[in-house]
Design a protein around this motif. Sequence first.
Motif, short mmCIF file in Angstrom:
data_model
loop_
_atom_site.label_atom_id
_atom_site.label_comp_id
_atom_site.label_asym_id
_atom_site.label_seq_id
_atom_site.Cartn_x
_atom_site.Cartn_y
_atom_site.Cartn_z
N UNK B 31 0.86 -1.19 0.00
CA UNK B 31 0.00 0.00 0.00
C UNK B 31 0.89 1.23 0.00
N UNK B 32 0.46 2.29 -0.67
CA UNK B 32 1.28 3.50 -0.72
C UNK B 32 0.43 4.73 -0.99
N UNK B 33 0.96 5.85 -0.56
CA UNK B 33 0.41 7.17 -0.93
C UNK B 33 1.59 8.00 -1.43
N UNK B 34 1.39 8.77 -2.48
CA UNK B 34 2.39 9.75 -2.88
C UNK B 34 1.67 11.07 -3.09
N UNK B 58 -3.29 2.06 4.34
CA UNK B 58 -2.84 3.26 5.06
C UNK B 58 -4.05 4.07 5.47
N UNK B 59 -4.17 4.31 6.77
CA UNK B 59 -5.35 5.03 7.24
C UNK B 59 -4.94 6.32 7.92
N UNK B 60 -4.34 7.20 7.15
CA UNK B 60 -4.10 8.54 7.67
C UNK B 60 -4.01 9.50 6.49
N UNK B 61 -4.46 10.72 6.73
CA UNK B 61 -4.36 11.76 5.71
C UNK B 61 -3.54 12.93 6.25
N UNK B 62 -2.85 12.68 7.34
CA UNK B 62 -1.98 13.72 7.92
C UNK B 62 -0.84 14.04 6.96
N UNK B 63 -0.26 15.19 7.16
CA UNK B 63 1.01 15.47 6.48
C UNK B 63 2.08 14.59 7.12
#
Lengths: 391, 182
Positions: B31-34, B58-63
């Motif tokens: 899993x990844x966020x960019x 991934x369960x966060x949208x924080x910086x």
Amino acid sequence: MGKRIAKEVSIAIAEAVKQCRVDVIAAYPITPQTHIVEHLSELVANGELDAEYITVESEHSAISACLGSVATGARTFTSTASQGLALMHEILFIAPALRLPVVMVVANRALSAPISIWNDHGDIMAERDIGWIQTFAENGQEAVDLVYHAFRVAEDRRVMFPAIVNIDGFTLSHMIEPIELPDQEQVDRYLPPFRPRYKLDPRKPLSMGPVGIPEIYTEAKKAQDEAFKNAYKVILKAWDEFEEVFGRRYRPVETYRMEDAEVALLIMGSLAETAMTAVDRMREAGKRVGLVRLRLWRPFPLRDFVKAVKGLKVLAVIDRALSPGATGGPVGTEVRSALYQVPGRPRVVNFIAGLGGRDVTVEDFEEMADRAYVYMKKKPKEPYEMIGVKE
Amino acid sequence: MIEVRLHGRGGQGAVTSAELIAVAAINQGKYAQAFPSFGPERRGAPVQAFVRVSEHPIRTREKIYFPDVVLVLDPSLPSIVRVTSGLKEDGWVILNSHKSEKELREMLGWQGKMAVVDATKIALEELGLPITNTTMLGAFLAATGLVDQGYLEEALEERFGRLAEKNKKALARAIKEIKIYQ
């Protein structure tokens, strides 16, 4: 089945709109929505999407073109944000009254002033009463899935209302994350061609949008309101069918760790994911905290919402918009009103957070839940509080 | 979950690098966020981009405030931006520089894990341009092993088409020429 790929959420939304076989797109670019319409215009220019892309000089014209287009029976899409949405304002009310099912994605962004290109829900909350179906996405997958659902519901002959899918600007629109785009065959199975009963057609002339004199205006509005409430059943049914075709299940109100909860956070949009992490942490510390998320905002899912918060002592509602001089944020006042007649209702406390791109962290959510615990015993002095203000 | 912060200058491809790491991780089944630093960006100005990679959803949208890895594409940045800000004590700082370990440690005030490669030199020789983002991906691979080289190369091919070959060569050279200081 579709393949799980890494995609920017905006690009995935544009791909989903393409899979919905739209006929017309009329839009004006504005941050942070731009990537959606930019990609759609590319798809049209490259011949990958057989649609008319109407470039316009403003959002007012964009939505006006959309209304004309959908009135002729063409499947129609647009997207905007913030000032762009505000510029559409006067036209937005006309779409549901004329039962014109446009679908729009709003990449939520703060309104000026001060000028802010960053995320909050101020833009859409100013359009609360326009009479459109409104949903809020939590992540990229949901954003895409809500687009298919929006067309399916909006164009249903029992509904015929326009629909807005809200995605948090930048936090979702500019995020690259894993998304499963379904096969075209699945989308075709889910979304039949748009066949409105009445449409503008020179061979069969009819009028849309004449004057409503005092003798009929109230009746017209009553009919609109009834039809809008009735849309609720179709919205649910369309999510049931969505599950059958795509395998993912959506409900108007989502709950997380609400069994035995005494305090719950309530939020809309992508911050719910961060809030879940906060809930996990507090649960580990032995606090009975849960989370409620409204996916559907209009029509308000009253009965499902009341069921979701049953047994709570305190409900902490987190608003991402300010309603100056009001008794709370837009969601806070709505929820208080919804619960007023409910016996044994929880105390509703209201926090305003995450304005104009201010980050809301796991710690912020923990702080709000902690304050909710304090307010279990003692009434808050103010009807709402702003979180994270530097003073 | 591993959190990465990339520092570059507008136009150098920091956002593309972040995206390529996420694409490789996701294609590999992770899993990844960019994401970019949200907001307007100007060519040449210091910019940041971010990546999260995890074995679980991934369960966060924080910086990202406390990265595990900091990847710096431009050699001039460490003297004007505090690139190690928030970096976890056992985290990695990965630099594009021809300077010595001692010089770099003094400049950064950083005693932790550090990896250095002269990516500008490699990029000029392999690509004919001082665009270091793909070269620095080699450095990132060598130091962290967070994604498989095969998946990263696949992501490069998908993104750059026929230009991918050159970029893959630059990436491979960085893996070979990197200096690792634990």
